[in-house]
Design a protein around this motif. Structure first.
Motif, PDB file in Angstrom:
ATOM      1  N   LYS A  37      -6.464  -3.628  -7.715  1.00 57.51           N
ATOM      2  CA  LYS A  37      -5.730  -4.374  -8.737  1.00 57.51           C
ATOM      3  C   LYS A  37      -5.099  -5.626  -8.149  1.00 57.51           C
ATOM      4  N   ASP A  38      -4.703  -5.552  -6.882  1.00 54.42           N
ATOM      5  CA  ASP A  38      -4.011  -6.647  -6.199  1.00 54.42           C
ATOM      6  C   ASP A  38      -5.014  -7.434  -5.352  1.00 54.42           C
ATOM      7  N   PRO A  39      -5.132  -8.747  -5.574  1.00 52.89           N
ATOM      8  CA  PRO A  39      -6.103  -9.545  -4.814  1.00 52.89           C
ATOM      9  C   PRO A  39      -5.787  -9.651  -3.320  1.00 52.89           C
ATOM     10  N   GLU A  40      -4.608  -9.233  -2.891  1.00 51.92           N
ATOM     11  CA  GLU A  40      -4.249  -9.293  -1.481  1.00 51.92           C
ATOM     12  C   GLU A  40      -4.711  -8.073  -0.691  1.00 51.92           C
ATOM     13  N   LEU A  41      -5.146  -7.020  -1.364  1.00 52.18           N
ATOM     14  CA  LEU A  41      -5.607  -5.832  -0.655  1.00 52.18           C
ATOM     15  C   LEU A  41      -6.944  -6.104   0.018  1.00 52.18           C
ATOM     16  N   TYR A  85      -5.403   0.896  -7.240  1.00 50.58           N
ATOM     17  CA  TYR A  85      -6.826   0.817  -7.548  1.00 50.58           C
ATOM     18  C   TYR A  85      -7.118   1.440  -8.912  1.00 50.58           C
ATOM     19  N   THR A  86      -8.014   0.795  -9.641  1.00 56.45           N
ATOM     20  CA  THR A  86      -8.502   1.408 -10.882  1.00 56.45           C
ATOM     21  C   THR A  86      -9.669   2.314 -10.511  1.00 56.45           C
ATOM     22  N   ILE A  87      -9.855   3.357 -11.296  1.00 58.25           N
ATOM     23  CA  ILE A  87     -10.938   4.312 -11.051  1.00 58.25           C
ATOM     24  C   ILE A  87     -11.812   4.364 -12.291  1.00 58.25           C
ATOM     25  N   LYS A  88     -13.114   4.144 -12.072  1.00 55.15           N
ATOM     26  CA  LYS A  88     -14.076   4.226 -13.177  1.00 55.15           C
ATOM     27  C   LYS A  88     -15.141   5.253 -12.789  1.00 55.15           C
ATOM     28  N   ASN A  89     -15.218   6.321 -13.550  1.00 58.45           N
ATOM     29  CA  ASN A  89     -16.191   7.381 -13.293  1.00 58.45           C
ATOM     30  C   ASN A  89     -17.345   7.300 -14.275  1.00 58.45           C
ATOM     31  N   ASP A  90     -18.558   7.368 -13.763  1.00 56.37           N
ATOM     32  CA  ASP A  90     -19.770   7.484 -14.567  1.00 56.37           C
ATOM     33  C   ASP A  90     -20.431   8.800 -14.185  1.00 56.37           C
ATOM     34  N   ALA A  91     -21.554   9.104 -14.812  1.00 60.60           N
ATOM     35  CA  ALA A  91     -22.266  10.351 -14.527  1.00 60.60           C
ATOM     36  C   ALA A  91     -22.683  10.439 -13.064  1.00 60.60           C
ATOM     37  N   ASN A 148     -12.265  -7.933   1.900  1.00 57.55           N
ATOM     38  CA  ASN A 148     -12.019  -9.360   2.011  1.00 57.55           C
ATOM     39  C   ASN A 148     -10.628  -9.567   2.605  1.00 57.55           C
ATOM     40  N   THR A 149     -10.560 -10.388   3.638  1.00 57.37           N
ATOM     41  CA  THR A 149      -9.295 -10.740   4.270  1.00 57.37           C
ATOM     42  C   THR A 149      -9.218 -12.256   4.306  1.00 57.37           C
TER      43      THR A 149
END
Length: 184
Positions: free
Chosen positions: A116-120, A102-108, A142-143
């Motif tokens: 990252k993987d569409p199968e997760l 997973y990518t992590i994006k932090n904001d205030a 999503n499955t």
């Protein structure tokens, strides 16, 4: 006749092995991680704490349930908050195999985890905060496989409401839309 018995025995033995193997795969012990080792937000821990908190508060909830547009609503005291919030807790992404998935994006005021993987199954988690206080959790799951596609959007606003929107598309049976919403 001998070949029939041999084939039947082989099929039976293979079936037993497959059942035993799938049973082991489904029941293998999970490696528990301590809070210090968690890479991502502890969804499971957070919703277990919320379930415990809500059991003590025992709030009256206006619960609405709808299926394909037909809905029903009533005021209830939820008997099992653990069960009620289970879909949220099951969206835990802190599995050792997913450590870098997973990518992590932090904001205030928010943190966004994106697969990252569409199968997760868990595609995205958004945690909104005001200071140290969590104000909202949104989860998108999503499955899919060749028989069906299921998408879920889970929203939890502590003290306000929780909702579960689920859309299922099954090849043979068609589409189903579900919605559960609980207003505190």
């Amino acid at each position: 006749m001998y070949w029939y018995k041999a084939v039947r025995k082989t099929i039976l033995n293979t079936s037993v092995l497959l059942l035993l193997g799938s049973g082991y795969a489904c029941n293998k012990p999970e490696i528990k991680e301590t809070g210090a080792e968690l890479k991502y937000f502890d969804i499971k821990g957070y919703f277990n704490q919320e379930a415990t908190r809500l059991v003590k508060l025992d709030p009256e909830v206006t619960k609405s349930v709808s299926h394909n547009g037909t809905s029903e609503s009533k005021k209830v005291h939820v008997k099992s908050w653990q069960q009620e919030l289970n879909l949220f807790a099951e969206s835990d992404i802190n599995k050792p195999a997913w450590r870098n998935s997973y990518t992590i994006k932090n904001d205030a005021d928010s943190t966004v985890y994106t697969a990252k993987d569409p199968e997760l199954k868990t595609r995205q988690i958004v945690i909104k905060k005001q200071g140290d206080k969590i104000t909202a959790v949104t989860i998108v799951n999503n499955t899919h496989n060749f028989l069906y596609n299921t998408s879920e959007r889970l929203v939890y606003l502590p003290g306000q409401y929780y909702s579960i929107d689920k859309k299922q598309q099954v090849k043979v049976m068609g589409a189903n839309d579900y919605r559960v919403k609980g207003d505190f």
